[in-house]
Scaffold this motif. Structure first.
Motif, PDB file in Angstrom:
ATOM      1  N   UNK A   1       0.864  -1.183   0.000  1.00  0.00           N
ATOM      2  CA  UNK A   1       0.000   0.000   0.000  1.00  0.00           C
ATOM      3  C   UNK A   1       0.896   1.227   0.000  1.00  0.00           C
ATOM      4  N   UNK A   2       0.778   2.057  -1.031  1.00  0.00           N
ATOM      5  CA  UNK A   2       1.685   3.201  -1.175  1.00  0.00           C
ATOM      6  C   UNK A   2       1.583   4.175  -0.010  1.00  0.00           C
ATOM      7  N   UNK A   3       0.437   4.220   0.648  1.00  0.00           N
ATOM      8  CA  UNK A   3       0.260   5.155   1.764  1.00  0.00           C
ATOM      9  C   UNK A   3       1.171   4.801   2.941  1.00  0.00           C
ATOM     10  N   UNK A   4       1.440   3.522   3.108  1.00  0.00           N
ATOM     11  CA  UNK A   4       2.359   3.112   4.171  1.00  0.00           C
ATOM     12  C   UNK A   4       3.787   3.487   3.813  1.00  0.00           C
ATOM     13  N   UNK A   5       4.138   3.390   2.551  1.00  0.00           N
ATOM     14  CA  UNK A   5       5.470   3.839   2.128  1.00  0.00           C
ATOM     15  C   UNK A   5       5.637   5.339   2.383  1.00  0.00           C
ATOM     16  N   UNK A   6       4.595   6.125   2.102  1.00  0.00           N
ATOM     17  CA  UNK A   6       4.685   7.575   2.304  1.00  0.00           C
ATOM     18  C   UNK A   6       4.817   7.937   3.777  1.00  0.00           C
ATOM     19  N   UNK A   7       4.365   7.066   4.656  1.00  0.00           N
ATOM     20  CA  UNK A   7       4.483   7.317   6.093  1.00  0.00           C
ATOM     21  C   UNK A   7       5.852   6.925   6.635  1.00  0.00           C
TER      22      UNK A   7
ATOM     23  N   UNK B   1      12.936   9.810   1.636  1.00  0.00           N
ATOM     24  CA  UNK B   1      13.080  11.239   1.324  1.00  0.00           C
ATOM     25  C   UNK B   1      12.486  11.580  -0.034  1.00  0.00           C
ATOM     26  N   UNK B   2      12.658  10.655  -0.971  1.00  0.00           N
ATOM     27  CA  UNK B   2      12.263  10.867  -2.366  1.00  0.00           C
ATOM     28  C   UNK B   2      11.399   9.698  -2.805  1.00  0.00           C
ATOM     29  N   UNK B   3      10.342  10.008  -3.543  1.00  0.00           N
ATOM     30  CA  UNK B   3       9.436   8.969  -4.035  1.00  0.00           C
ATOM     31  C   UNK B   3       9.458   8.933  -5.558  1.00  0.00           C
ATOM     32  N   UNK B   4       9.571   7.750  -6.115  1.00  0.00           N
ATOM     33  CA  UNK B   4       9.403   7.538  -7.552  1.00  0.00           C
ATOM     34  C   UNK B   4       7.995   7.012  -7.778  1.00  0.00           C
ATOM     35  N   UNK B   5       7.214   7.716  -8.597  1.00  0.00           N
ATOM     36  CA  UNK B   5       5.875   7.258  -8.960  1.00  0.00           C
ATOM     37  C   UNK B   5       5.972   6.614 -10.338  1.00  0.00           C
TER      38      UNK B   5
ATOM     39  N   UNK C   1       5.491  15.483   2.521  1.00  0.00           N
ATOM     40  CA  UNK C   1       6.791  16.128   2.637  1.00  0.00           C
ATOM     41  C   UNK C   1       7.888  15.480   1.824  1.00  0.00           C
ATOM     42  N   UNK C   2       7.516  14.655   0.840  1.00  0.00           N
ATOM     43  CA  UNK C   2       8.516  13.984   0.004  1.00  0.00           C
ATOM     44  C   UNK C   2       8.740  14.758  -1.290  1.00  0.00           C
ATOM     45  N   UNK C   3       9.957  14.690  -1.819  1.00  0.00           N
ATOM     46  CA  UNK C   3      10.215  15.117  -3.186  1.00  0.00           C
ATOM     47  C   UNK C   3       9.879  13.950  -4.102  1.00  0.00           C
ATOM     48  N   UNK C   4       9.560  14.239  -5.372  1.00  0.00           N
ATOM     49  CA  UNK C   4       8.977  13.209  -6.240  1.00  0.00           C
ATOM     50  C   UNK C   4       9.609  13.221  -7.633  1.00  0.00           C
ATOM     51  N   UNK C   5       9.894  12.021  -8.124  1.00  0.00           N
ATOM     52  CA  UNK C   5      10.199  11.807  -9.536  1.00  0.00           C
ATOM     53  C   UNK C   5       8.986  11.079 -10.093  1.00  0.00           C
ATOM     54  N   UNK C   6       8.192  11.773 -10.917  1.00  0.00           N
ATOM     55  CA  UNK C   6       6.919  11.221 -11.395  1.00  0.00           C
ATOM     56  C   UNK C   6       7.014  10.853 -12.861  1.00  0.00           C
TER      57      UNK C   6
ATOM     58  N   UNK D   1       0.454  13.810  -5.421  1.00  0.00           N
ATOM     59  CA  UNK D   1      -0.036  14.817  -4.471  1.00  0.00           C
ATOM     60  C   UNK D   1       0.084  14.302  -3.034  1.00  0.00           C
ATOM     61  N   UNK D   2      -0.254  13.037  -2.810  1.00  0.00           N
ATOM     62  CA  UNK D   2      -0.104  12.472  -1.463  1.00  0.00           C
ATOM     63  C   UNK D   2       1.359  12.497  -1.022  1.00  0.00           C
ATOM     64  N   UNK D   3       2.273  12.222  -1.949  1.00  0.00           N
ATOM     65  CA  UNK D   3       3.703  12.250  -1.625  1.00  0.00           C
ATOM     66  C   UNK D   3       4.147  13.658  -1.257  1.00  0.00           C
ATOM     67  N   UNK D   4       3.709  14.643  -2.005  1.00  0.00           N
ATOM     68  CA  UNK D   4       4.048  16.040  -1.695  1.00  0.00           C
ATOM     69  C   UNK D   4       3.490  16.443  -0.339  1.00  0.00           C
TER      70      UNK D   4
END
Length: 433
Positions: A94-100, A105-109, A127-132, A121-124
């Motif tokens: 579940x991606x929401x658990x990863x975001x928690x 620090x950085x999330x790849x979507x 408080x994460x930076x994102x490579x989408x 948007x959930x990653x932002x």
């Protein structure tokens, strides 16, 4: 200071286009202070999510701390792949658990298009930076929301349109900007996807073991499982993506928008359909042509899944047709064909670097510096080309020439306006920004 020199050395290797195993960076990574390490979490790690991660791992400061996928087979495969590099990430379904996870620090979507808006948007918001991955959205409205969210949460977001980091693309666009082509009134972008075979219609089937299909569907329409809609093939179904127009179109049309410093098209008309494989399982058109009017120039988009012999003998490409000459550009290089007595032709300049690796370096540089103006593909650029590509698909699906009213955020045709904003289902809600 040694860490910085090692980072620059690895960046130079990437820039030179060298192919090297990630293991070669192990000794460099071991010298990076734990305080300097950047923890990456990947959401959707089968295709481009995995490619993006491998590019990021070539940057010494980067380590993978978490991976997430709704398919346990894919998750376990990537765990094994990372074990070989002595990287041991946490696993999530579940991606929401990863975001928690505070180590991320950085999330790849890297999920299908219909998930990008929610997850970015959930990653932002977390408080994460994102490579989408591109296209950033599966609708106009989602792209607009994503643009607003990045500004609201003040995050670094790089869109995966990595051609912007390749030097030959940058050189070609600079040439267009130089004015040497003279007035450019016509531009073209195209993809001729030769070698495509029919996607044979198959019946619905039970959900494969280990797959959380409800999470895969997310906000899209509830449907029985069908393998034709799963994994790579999702891109041929309107629920999840926009076919070749948004798959390849965002890369190529992006170069037109850059070269012409274009705004929003005033009108679009399109034609196309399932002419090559009329009875196969795909929904999106296998042949499509769209004509955009930007007010001071026009752009055509063409795709064809029957042949690999495209315009100017190039399978894919971009053309800037000026009064003095025509600049041709694709992933292999660029050239200029001069008009007689107006300008000299310029011989083919071959690509010599690796765009995805350079894009990853640029992203991490900005994550560290926080100078968002240095991003090669910021969210507004990703939103602009996604919206432009959606215009072409909407014109086709509406069956009419469409005109955009920016003030009202709608088209002149009701059928087209209904496609601007998606309807989220299965309990998922469009983000509020």
């Amino acid at each position: 200071m040694n860490n910085r020199r090692d980072f620059l050395k690895s960046s130079a290797i990437i820039g030179a286009g060298a192919l090297f195993p990630l293991e070669m960076l192990a000794s460099i990574k071991s010298k990076v202070s734990p305080n300097d390490k950047i923890g990456v979490g990947v959401i959707g790690c089968k295709g481009m999510g995995w490619s993006d991660l491998t590019a990021l791992l070539k940057v010494p400061e980067v380590t993978c701390v978490a991976i997430c996928d709704i398919d346990e087979d894919i998750l376990n495969q990537r765990k094994a792949d990372l074990d070989k590099l002595n990287i041991k990430p946490k696993l999530y379904g579940d991606y929401r658990k990863l975001l928690a996870d505070k180590d991320v620090d950085v999330v790849v979507v890297g999920t299908p298009d219909h998930w990008h808006c929610l997850q970015m948007i959930d990653a932002c918001a977390a408080g994460k930076d994102v490579y989408c991955e591109k296209p950033i959205s599966n609708s106009i409205y989602e792209a607009q929301l994503m643009n607003k969210a990045v500004q609201r949460y003040d995050r670094v977001v790089q869109v995966g349109q990595w051609q912007r980091s390749q030097q030959h693309f940058r050189d070609a666009i600079a040439f267009v900007h130089s004015g040497k082509l003279g007035k450019v009134s016509s531009t073209k972008a195209w993809m001729y996807r030769g070698g495509t075979t029919p996607l044979t219609v198959v019946p619905n089937s039970p959900v494969p073991a280990g797959v959380n299909y409800d999470m895969w569907l997310g906000p899209s329409q509830k449907r029985a499982f069908n393998k034709n809609r799963f994994h790579y093939e999702f891109r041929w179904f309107w629920d999840y993506a926009g076919g070749l127009m948004t798959d390849w179109g965002v890369h190529l049309i992006d170069m037109v928008l850059m070269g012409m410093k274009a705004g929003t098209p005033k009108s679009v008309m399109a034609t196309g359909g399932k002419y090559v494989f009329p009875d196969d399982a795909r929904e999106t058109p296998d042949i499509q042509t769209a004509l955009y009017d930007f007010g001071d120039f026009q752009m055509s988009w063409e795709h064809n899944m029957a042949t690999g012999v495209g315009l100017y003998g190039m399978q894919h490409g971009i053309a800037f047709i000026g009064e003095n000459g025509t600049l041709l550009l694709n992933r292999q290089g660029w050239e200029v064909k001069g008009e007689k007595d107006k300008m000299e032709s310029i011989a083919w300049a071959k690509s010599v670097d690796r765009g995805l690796d350079l894009h990853a370096v640029n992203f991490i540089d900005v994550v560290k510096s926080r100078k968002k103006e240095d991003l090669h593909c910021p969210i507004d650029a990703g939103a602009k080309v996604a919206i432009t590509s959606h215009f072409g698909n909407i014109a086709l699906r509406a069956g009419e020439k469409i005109y955009w009213d920016e003030a009202k955020n709608k088209f002149n045709v009701d059928k087209a306006t209904k496609l601007v904003k998606p309807i989220y289902q299965n309990g998922w809600k469009l983000p509020v920004v």
